[in-house]
Design an enzyme around this catalytic site. Structure first.
Site, PDB file in Angstrom:
ATOM      1  N   CYS A 184      10.165  -5.294  -2.195  1.00  0.00           N
ATOM      2  CA  CYS A 184       9.639  -5.729  -3.841  1.00  0.00           C
ATOM      3  C   CYS A 184       8.074  -4.900  -3.868  1.00  0.00           C
ATOM      4  CB  CYS A 184      10.035  -6.868  -3.857  1.00  0.00           C
ATOM      5  SG  CYS A 184       9.150  -7.857  -3.743  1.00  0.00           S
TER       6      CYS A 184
ATOM      7  N   ILE B 158     -11.191  -6.565  11.397  1.00  0.00           N
ATOM      8  CA  ILE B 158      -9.262  -6.842  10.104  1.00  0.00           C
ATOM      9  C   ILE B 158      -9.475  -8.486   8.786  1.00  0.00           C
ATOM     10  CG2 ILE B 158      -7.441  -5.160  11.199  1.00  0.00           C
ATOM     11  CD1 ILE B 158      -6.486  -7.100  12.791  1.00  0.00           C
ATOM     12  N   ASP B 159     -10.690  -8.786  10.042  1.00  0.00           N
ATOM     13  CA  ASP B 159     -10.539 -10.690   8.990  1.00  0.00           C
ATOM     14  C   ASP B 159     -11.773 -10.644   8.295  1.00  0.00           C
ATOM     15  OD1 ASP B 159     -13.389 -10.234   9.174  1.00  0.00           O
ATOM     16  OD2 ASP B 159     -13.464 -10.166  11.491  1.00  0.00           O
TER      17      ASP B 159
ATOM     18  N   CYS C 222       9.459 -13.118   2.096  1.00  0.00           N
ATOM     19  CA  CYS C 222       8.864 -12.488   0.724  1.00  0.00           C
ATOM     20  C   CYS C 222       9.360 -13.963   0.268  1.00  0.00           C
ATOM     21  CB  CYS C 222       9.645 -11.760   0.755  1.00  0.00           C
ATOM     22  SG  CYS C 222       8.854 -11.783  -1.927  1.00  0.00           S
TER      23      CYS C 222
ATOM     24  N   CYS D  24       5.028  -7.552   1.029  1.00  0.00           N
ATOM     25  CA  CYS D  24       6.624  -8.017   0.646  1.00  0.00           C
ATOM     26  C   CYS D  24       6.795  -6.114   1.189  1.00  0.00           C
ATOM     27  CB  CYS D  24       7.271  -8.600  -0.498  1.00  0.00           C
ATOM     28  SG  CYS D  24       9.675  -7.949  -0.030  1.00  0.00           S
TER      29      CYS D  24
ATOM     30  N   HIS E  86      -9.277  -0.300   9.443  1.00  0.00           N
ATOM     31  CA  HIS E  86      -8.139  -1.405  10.076  1.00  0.00           C
ATOM     32  C   HIS E  86      -7.364  -2.081   9.495  1.00  0.00           C
ATOM     33  CE1 HIS E  86     -10.617   0.221  13.705  1.00  0.00           C
ATOM     34  NE2 HIS E  86      -9.400   1.212  13.441  1.00  0.00           N
TER      35      HIS E  86
ATOM     36  N   ALA F  35     -16.156  -5.100  15.740  1.00  0.00           N
ATOM     37  CA  ALA F  35     -16.009  -7.061  16.030  1.00  0.00           C
ATOM     38  C   ALA F  35     -17.318  -7.755  16.310  1.00  0.00           C
ATOM     39  CB  ALA F  35     -14.574  -6.488  17.779  1.00  0.00           C
TER      40      ALA F  35
END
Length: 244
Positions: free
Chosen positions: A134, A107-108, A151, A131, A123, A24
């Protein structure tokens, strides 16, 4: 400090297979709050009486999917955050064929935004949404711009492609990360406390020449490192570029 920068320069210049491991701290300079540090995202959410672990859990997503996606929009999605000089430095070394790639706990998505292509996001990433019904894919900018919660194709809930509490890490990603670490002659850790498991435990598989740790605070692996720099990494990389 100048001596350590010179040592870092020498190691990087002579390395053929560098693997980067980031946490981070690398993104704080881009304006993305650290999760657990004082004043970080954890503290901000806790002020409202919530448990951040629960709000980022598989259980919360299943029980209150609309609440989860609102939380993402409020606390996780940043439209104005861009890669900083450290992300760019890492991407450039990959383009120069000195780097095997980067393993990140973040995760950025900023490594990918900077141009890194060999990226193992342990991560997951907020750059991708999909979605559940689908499998329609969406990009982060599109989700932010449209304030998308459902979605557009089938009306079902969408979610970011991140690993929530209670979910397991992707085994293919772990395998690729292990391969990068074992194949590296130099492992550079940037902005990670190296205490979050199982991700941090990957470091113990490094058997190359040089382990470098650049982090403001001590880590459990400092005694094993060939070079430890406890300083602001933006300053470190700027100084490194000045003497390159």
């Amino acid at each position: 400090m100048n001596q350590k920068i010179e040592q870092l320069r020498g190691i990087i210049d002579n390395a053929d297979k560098i693997t980067f491991f980031t946490g981070a701290g690398i993104s704080v300079a881009s304006g993305i709050p650290d999760f657990r540090s004082i004043g970080g995202l954890y503290d901000e959410i806790s002020k409202n009486g919530y448990s951040p672990e629960y709000l980022l859990s598989e259980d919360y997503f299943k029980n209150e999917p609309e609440g989860f996606i609102r939380f993402c929009h409020q606390y996780l999605l940043f439209a104005d955050k861009e890669p900083n000089v450290v992300h760019q430095w890492i991407a450039q070394l990959e383009r120069d064929h000195q780097s095997l790639g980067v393993i990140t706990q973040n995760i950025d998505g900023l490594h990918s935004d900077a141009g890194s292509t060999q990226t193992d996001e342990l991560h997951g990433t907020l750059n991708r949404f999909y979605c559940l019904q689908c499998n329609q894919k969406y990009t982060k900018p599109y989700v932010i711009d449209k304030q998308l919660h459902q979605c557009e194709m089938c009306g079902s809930i969408i979610r970011p492609d991140i690993v929530l509490y209670g979910e397991t890490l992707n085994q293919d990603t772990i395998f690729d990360a292990l391969h990068k670490i074992k194949a590296a002659d130099t492992l550079v850790v940037l902005g990670s406390s190296l205490v979050v498991q199982p991700a941090a435990g990957l470091i113990s598989n490094f058997d190359g020449k040089n382990l470098i740790i650049i982090n403001r605070d001590p880590t459990p692996y400092d005694n094993d490192a060939d070079l430890v720099i406890q300083d602001d990494m933006i300053s470190v990389i700027n100084n490194l570029n000045d003497i390159s």
